[in-house]
Write an enzyme that holds these catalytic residues in place. Structure first.
Site, mmCIF file in Angstrom:
data_model
loop_
_atom_site.group_PDB
_atom_site.id
_atom_site.type_symbol
_atom_site.label_atom_id
_atom_site.label_comp_id
_atom_site.label_asym_id
_atom_site.label_seq_id
_atom_site.Cartn_x
_atom_site.Cartn_y
_atom_site.Cartn_z
ATOM 1 N N LYS A 80 27.807 1.676 12.803
ATOM 2 C CA LYS A 80 27.617 2.127 14.186
ATOM 3 C C LYS A 80 28.178 3.532 14.322
ATOM 4 O O LYS A 80 29.096 3.915 13.590
ATOM 5 C CB LYS A 80 28.376 1.177 15.132
ATOM 6 N N GLY A 181 23.408 -4.832 34.708
ATOM 7 C CA GLY A 181 22.956 -3.637 34.000
ATOM 8 C C GLY A 181 21.447 -3.516 34.040
ATOM 9 O O GLY A 181 20.727 -4.389 33.549
ATOM 10 N N GLY A 183 19.658 -0.857 32.854
ATOM 11 C CA GLY A 183 19.281 0.263 31.992
ATOM 12 C C GLY A 183 18.030 -0.087 31.199
ATOM 13 O O GLY A 183 17.172 -0.835 31.669
ATOM 14 N N TYR A 187 15.983 -3.332 32.265
ATOM 15 C CA TYR A 187 14.688 -3.050 32.894
ATOM 16 C C TYR A 187 13.573 -3.881 32.252
ATOM 17 O O TYR A 187 12.830 -4.587 32.932
ATOM 18 C CB TYR A 187 14.353 -1.550 32.801
HETATM 19 P P1 NAI Z 1 21.581 1.795 28.971
HETATM 20 O O1 NAI Z 1 22.586 2.887 28.904
HETATM 21 O O2 NAI Z 1 20.154 2.159 29.091
HETATM 22 O O3 NAI Z 1 21.909 0.823 30.211
HETATM 23 C C1 NAI Z 1 23.160 0.287 30.454
HETATM 24 C C2 NAI Z 1 23.256 0.173 31.958
HETATM 25 O O4 NAI Z 1 24.426 -0.558 32.300
HETATM 26 C C3 NAI Z 1 23.353 1.529 32.660
HETATM 27 O O5 NAI Z 1 22.332 1.613 33.639
HETATM 28 C C4 NAI Z 1 24.745 1.511 33.272
HETATM 29 O O6 NAI Z 1 24.805 2.220 34.507
HETATM 30 C C5 NAI Z 1 24.972 0.043 33.473
HETATM 31 N N1 NAI Z 1 26.355 -0.383 33.592
HETATM 32 C C6 NAI Z 1 27.432 0.023 32.873
HETATM 33 N N2 NAI Z 1 28.542 -0.644 33.288
HETATM 34 C C7 NAI Z 1 28.139 -1.494 34.270
HETATM 35 C C8 NAI Z 1 28.789 -2.443 35.089
HETATM 36 N N3 NAI Z 1 30.109 -2.668 34.987
HETATM 37 N N4 NAI Z 1 28.063 -3.141 35.990
HETATM 38 C C9 NAI Z 1 26.733 -2.941 36.100
HETATM 39 N N5 NAI Z 1 26.062 -2.027 35.376
HETATM 40 C C10 NAI Z 1 26.748 -1.328 34.472
HETATM 41 O O7 NAI Z 1 21.850 0.853 27.715
HETATM 42 P P2 NAI Z 1 20.887 -0.244 27.113
HETATM 43 O O8 NAI Z 1 20.176 0.338 25.964
HETATM 44 O O9 NAI Z 1 20.139 -0.910 28.202
HETATM 45 O O10 NAI Z 1 21.950 -1.285 26.488
HETATM 46 C C11 NAI Z 1 22.573 -2.274 27.294
HETATM 47 C C12 NAI Z 1 23.416 -3.175 26.385
HETATM 48 O O11 NAI Z 1 22.592 -3.776 25.380
HETATM 49 C C13 NAI Z 1 24.521 -2.428 25.616
HETATM 50 O O12 NAI Z 1 25.643 -3.267 25.465
HETATM 51 C C14 NAI Z 1 23.894 -2.180 24.253
HETATM 52 O O13 NAI Z 1 24.855 -2.020 23.216
HETATM 53 C C15 NAI Z 1 23.112 -3.463 24.082
HETATM 54 N N6 NAI Z 1 22.016 -3.353 23.151
HETATM 55 C C16 NAI Z 1 21.005 -2.450 23.373
HETATM 56 C C17 NAI Z 1 19.937 -2.393 22.492
HETATM 57 C C18 NAI Z 1 18.763 -1.507 22.759
HETATM 58 O O14 NAI Z 1 17.731 -1.670 22.065
HETATM 59 N N7 NAI Z 1 18.818 -0.606 23.725
HETATM 60 C C19 NAI Z 1 19.911 -3.216 21.274
HETATM 61 C C20 NAI Z 1 20.973 -4.200 21.196
HETATM 62 C C21 NAI Z 1 21.996 -4.223 22.092
#
Ligand code: NAI
Length: 351
Positions: A80, A181, A183, A187
């Site tokens: 990572k 979340g 994100g 979404y």
């Molecule tokens: P992202 O950055 O697009 O979205 C994360 C969202 O969580 C953001 O909109 C942020 O404002 C929100 N957030 C942060 N703290 C928060 C809280 N306390 N309460 C509510 N919302 C909060 O990241 P993404 O890609 O959606 O990843 C989300 C999770 O999934 C992370 O833990 C990441 O490590 C995990 N993940 C993502 C993968 C991917 O393909 N994007 C693959 C495997 C795991």
């Protein structure tokens, strides 16, 4: 704190601290294991409270990637990266290129991709300096690109498996699901769940992201402090880790926790606490493996998008197997998954 003394160190093969004065880059790359192949795992961009917090995060995430890749049956070890969002962080192309140089200097031992805070565009910038990067724009029909939709597809199939196991239902139609979340992962997960007839409740630090889910999928938006404690059929943590704790678990009002965030358990013992609370937990690195399956197909080449979707759908049956083993053995699901992953890695190390 010295890296070796960090409780999350877990015999990492290599930890590299990357710094570049000219661009302001401060990053850490952790390589937990290369027993199964190059250490693959996304790069996170985050404003950490301290350098120690960044180190702990990258070490925990990197070990999780070893287990995730092993259980997904990939020819990848676990690693990572984190880029530290320092005060005055420039986010310049030169900074990301410099991160690419750090990745390239590892000679292919680490393969990077998107994680929290990163975009396909940033990956393209990193790729100017290294070939060991995935998650780049893809050709029509070919596997690759932003891994998030595949991650969410796997989580959706995992939620279906959990719902079948715990509630004996074949679909999420009519169920209420809370998503922390909104994100990338939150979404696309909302999209799949809403098409399947689930009612959604959502919260995000970024109000516009939560509002988008309200507008597009009719999700109810609640406060940041409330989302974990909604009375729901499924809670899907899709923000950051360590949300399932000794304090939060007794207050949960759900029968199932199944979401995409990495490292949802603050500590191992929280797996047993969830069992004691009567909650079925889908181990995070199993249910969120869809993205890295996509990354693997892109990196090694050859698979079509449809084939990747089918491979990712295998997360459902994999989880059902873990749920059954856990029930039969009286062990928490996280421990069952850990043992399975450790066996696969040990087998590769011995051979
Ligand atoms: P992202 O950055 O697009 O979205 C994360 C969202 O969580 C953001 O909109 C942020 O404002 C929100 N957030 C942060 N703290 C928060 C809280 N306390 N309460 C509510 N919302 C909060 O990241 P993404 O890609 O959606 O990843 C989300 C999770 O999934 C992370 O833990 C990441 O490590 C995990 N993940 C993502 C993968 C991917 O393909 N994007 C693959 C495997 C795991």
């Amino acid at each position: 704190m010295a890296a070796f003394d960090n409780p999350a160190f877990d015999d990492h093969e290599r930890v590299v601290f990357c710094s570049d004065k000219a661009t302001g880059l401060k990053a850490i790359i952790a390589i937990h294991s290369t027993a199964l192949g190059p250490a693959a795992g996304g790069c996170r961009l985050w404003a950490y409270a301290s350098d120690d917090a960044a180190l702990t995060d990258v070490l925990r995430l990197s070990q999780g990637m070893s287990y995730k890749n092993a259980l997904a049956g990939l020819k990848f070890g676990g690693g990572k990266g984190v880029i530290i969002k320092t005060p005055g962080f420039s986010g310049s192309a030169e900074l990301y290129e410099q991160f690419g140089v750090s990745v390239e200097n590892l000679g292919g031992a680490y393969v990077t991709a998107e994680d929290v805070g990163m975009t396909v565009e940033i990956m393209q910038t990193i790729a100017r300096r290294t070939k060991h990067v995935s998650g780049l724009p893809r050709k029509e029909g070919q596997a690759g690109g932003d891994p998030s939709p595949k991650t969410s597809w796997g989580i959706f199939k995992g939620i279906e498996a959990a719902v079948k196991f715990k509630l004996g239902r074949d679909s999420v139609d009519g169920l209420t699901i809370a998503i922390q979340g909104a994100g990338h992962v939150g979404y696309y997960l909302s999209k799949y769940l809403s098409s399947a007839g689930a009612q959604l409740i959502v919260a995000d630090l970024d109000a516009t992201r939560a509002e988008r889910l309200h507008e597009e999928f009719g999700a109810t938006v609640v406060g940041l402090d409330e989302i974990l404690f909604q009375e729901v059929d499924v809670l899907a943590p899709c923000a950051l880790g360590a949300v399932l704790t000794e304090e939060s678990i007794p207050c949960l009002r759900t029968g199932i926790v199944a979401g995409g965030a990495n490292n949802q358990l603050a500590e191992q013992a929280d797996g047993q606490r969830l069992v004691d609370a009567g909650i079925l937990y889908a181990p995070d690195y199993v249910i969120n493996g869809g993205g890295i399956i996509n990354v693997s197909s892109e990196y090694y080449g050859g698979a079509s998008d449809d084939e990747v979707m089918q491979q990712v759908a295998g997360i459902g049956p994999r989880l059902s197997g873990i749920f059954s083993t856990a029930e039969a053995s009286g062990r928490p699901t996280n421990e069952v998954a850990d043992s399975m992953a450790q066996e696969i890695i040990a087998g590769a190390t011995a051979s």
